[in-house]
Write an enzyme that holds these catalytic residues in place. Structure first.
Site, PDB file in Angstrom:
ATOM      1  N   GLN A  49       1.333 -11.644  10.390  1.00 46.47           N
ATOM      2  CA  GLN A  49       1.731 -10.441   9.638  1.00 46.47           C
ATOM      3  C   GLN A  49       0.842  -9.237   9.950  1.00 46.47           C
ATOM      4  O   GLN A  49       1.280  -8.093   9.892  1.00 46.47           O
ATOM      5  CB  GLN A  49       1.689 -10.765   8.135  1.00 46.47           C
ATOM      6  N   SER A  65       3.992  -6.304   2.864  1.00 47.35           N
ATOM      7  CA  SER A  65       2.667  -6.278   3.488  1.00 47.35           C
ATOM      8  C   SER A  65       1.654  -6.955   2.573  1.00 47.35           C
ATOM      9  O   SER A  65       1.765  -8.149   2.324  1.00 47.35           O
ATOM     10  CB  SER A  65       2.281  -4.838   3.850  1.00 47.35           C
ATOM     11  N   LEU A  66       0.677  -6.229   2.024  1.00 44.71           N
ATOM     12  CA  LEU A  66      -0.295  -6.883   1.146  1.00 44.71           C
ATOM     13  C   LEU A  66       0.391  -7.542  -0.039  1.00 44.71           C
ATOM     14  O   LEU A  66      -0.132  -8.510  -0.617  1.00 44.71           O
ATOM     15  CB  LEU A  66      -1.358  -5.893   0.665  1.00 44.71           C
ATOM     16  N   GLN A  85       0.832  -1.201   0.000  1.00 46.80           N
ATOM     17  CA  GLN A  85       0.000   0.000   0.000  1.00 46.80           C
ATOM     18  C   GLN A  85       0.867   1.252   0.000  1.00 46.80           C
ATOM     19  O   GLN A  85       1.901   1.309   0.654  1.00 46.80           O
ATOM     20  CB  GLN A  85      -0.914  -0.007   1.216  1.00 46.80           C
ATOM     21  N   HIS A  99      -0.026  -3.001  11.248  1.00 43.83           N
ATOM     22  CA  HIS A  99       1.153  -3.746  11.706  1.00 43.83           C
ATOM     23  C   HIS A  99       1.562  -3.404  13.137  1.00 43.83           C
ATOM     24  O   HIS A  99       2.724  -3.153  13.426  1.00 43.83           O
ATOM     25  CB  HIS A  99       2.325  -3.548  10.737  1.00 43.83           C
ATOM     26  N   ARG A 102      -9.244  -8.440   4.317  1.00 45.50           N
ATOM     27  CA  ARG A 102      -8.126  -7.926   5.112  1.00 45.50           C
ATOM     28  C   ARG A 102      -8.223  -6.411   5.250  1.00 45.50           C
ATOM     29  O   ARG A 102      -8.069  -5.852   6.346  1.00 45.50           O
ATOM     30  CB  ARG A 102      -6.811  -8.316   4.442  1.00 45.50           C
TER      31      ARG A 102
END
Length: 325
Positions: free
Chosen positions: A265, A97-98, A12, A216, A122
């Site tokens: 995560q 991340s994603l 992102q 996170h 998510r």
């Protein structure tokens, strides 16, 4: 000497209106990806990506599947235009991340439609976990992880009147992006204190990030629980190329490992600097970013300048990349 390639997938922040449109117009294989994602979500996400409102695209629940779609559309175009096979070309893959979901979709661990639905969930779960305005994130530039942890430790303490019981708020390392760039995440008051403390301690730059939730960090526990339930139901195969996990900076191979590490995560730190260093330690000499923007290629160069880098997310970049393989 033959290059050893890792392929990486952005997270992102790389989104922009217009992304993916040139791929859609140029390559039937890319068009099929965008159509499958639209169908899976029951939404014209591709229209939002190509010509929509920037604020709407930036919403977490839209940005996450949209960025994955561009990454996989890029990969499919490489496959169909150049006879490219990830299993033949890549020693390792990773995503930020994603982007870890994009990496897993690229390696066949998840189907495309299932990846899109997981990322939609998510994004929604992460947004719901903490009401808007309660949490935040900040980038600290010019710090190492130990300095950032010390700043977080100081910032976690809530100022109270003399004699009152000390109070603490959540603030944790969210991303270790390399090149002295650390992102911290937590309660907005603690994040604002971290910015002030960083400036007092001579940190080069400390800025609040324009995000709608504290990703996170442990405040995301409700989102981790939601993803745990969703991933229990998901079909996960063993990836055809090992994936370096965000939270361990080590390979994950089995469906059980993947399920566990994706849940961790959500609340865990993205150890991107360590992941790049680990890939180099495993023999990687070239890192290729697939998807929107060039953020990860830039981070890789700052982490290890000996690594060759390339980015592909447009028809011209795909054509140039295919000439090197």
């Amino acid at each position: 000497m033959t290059a050893v390639h890792a392929f990486v997938f952005p997270g992102q922040g790389s989104q922009a209106v217009g992304m993916g449109q040139a791929l859609h117009d140029a390559f039937p294989a890319a068009r099929a990806v965008f159509q499958e994602v639209d169908d899976a979500l029951g939404q014209h996400l591709s229209t939002l990506m190509f010509t929509g409102d920037a604020a709407e695209l930036t919403r977490t629940e839209n940005a996450q599947p949209a960025l994955m779609a561009v990454s996989i559309a890029t990969l499919r175009a490489l496959e169909h235009e150049g006879g490219f096979r990830l299993a033949d070309k890549a020693a390792l893959v990773a995503g930020h991340s994603l982007g870890e979901y994009s990496a897993l979709a690229a390696t066949g661990a998840f189907g495309l439609a299932e990846t899109a639905r997981l990322l939609r969930l998510r994004g929604q779960a992460m947004q719901r976990a903490v009401p808007e305005g309660i949490g935040g994130m900040a980038a600290l530039i010019g710090v190492d992880p130990d300095q950032a942890r010390a700043i977080c430790e100081a910032a976690a303490v809530v100022p109270v009147d003399d004699g009152a019981e000390p109070a603490r708020e959540v603030i944790e390392l969210a991303n270790d992006n390399g090149g002295g760039q650390i992102v911290v995440s937590g309660a907005i008051g603690a994040v604002e204190r971290a910015i002030a403390i960083a400036k007092e301690r001579g940190v080069k730059r400390a800025v609040l990030l324009p995000v709608s939730a504290p990703f996170h960090c442990s405040l995301m526990k409700p989102a981790a629980d939601a993803m745990g339930e969703a991933l229990e139901r998901a079909n996960i195969a063993e990836p055809v190329v090992p994936v370096v996990a965000n939270v361990t900076a080590a390979k994950m191979r089995t469906p059980a490992e993947i399920r566990d590490l994706l849940v961790r995560q959500v609340t865990g730190s993205v150890r991107w600097r360590e992941s790049v260093m680990a890939m180099a330690g495993m023999g990687v000499t070239s890192v290729v970013e697939l998807g929107a923007g060039r953020v990860l290629a830039g981070l890789v160069r700052r982490i290890d300048s000996s690594l060759a880098t390339a980015s592909a997310g447009t028809p011209d970049e795909i054509e140039a990349l295919l000439k090197t393989f």
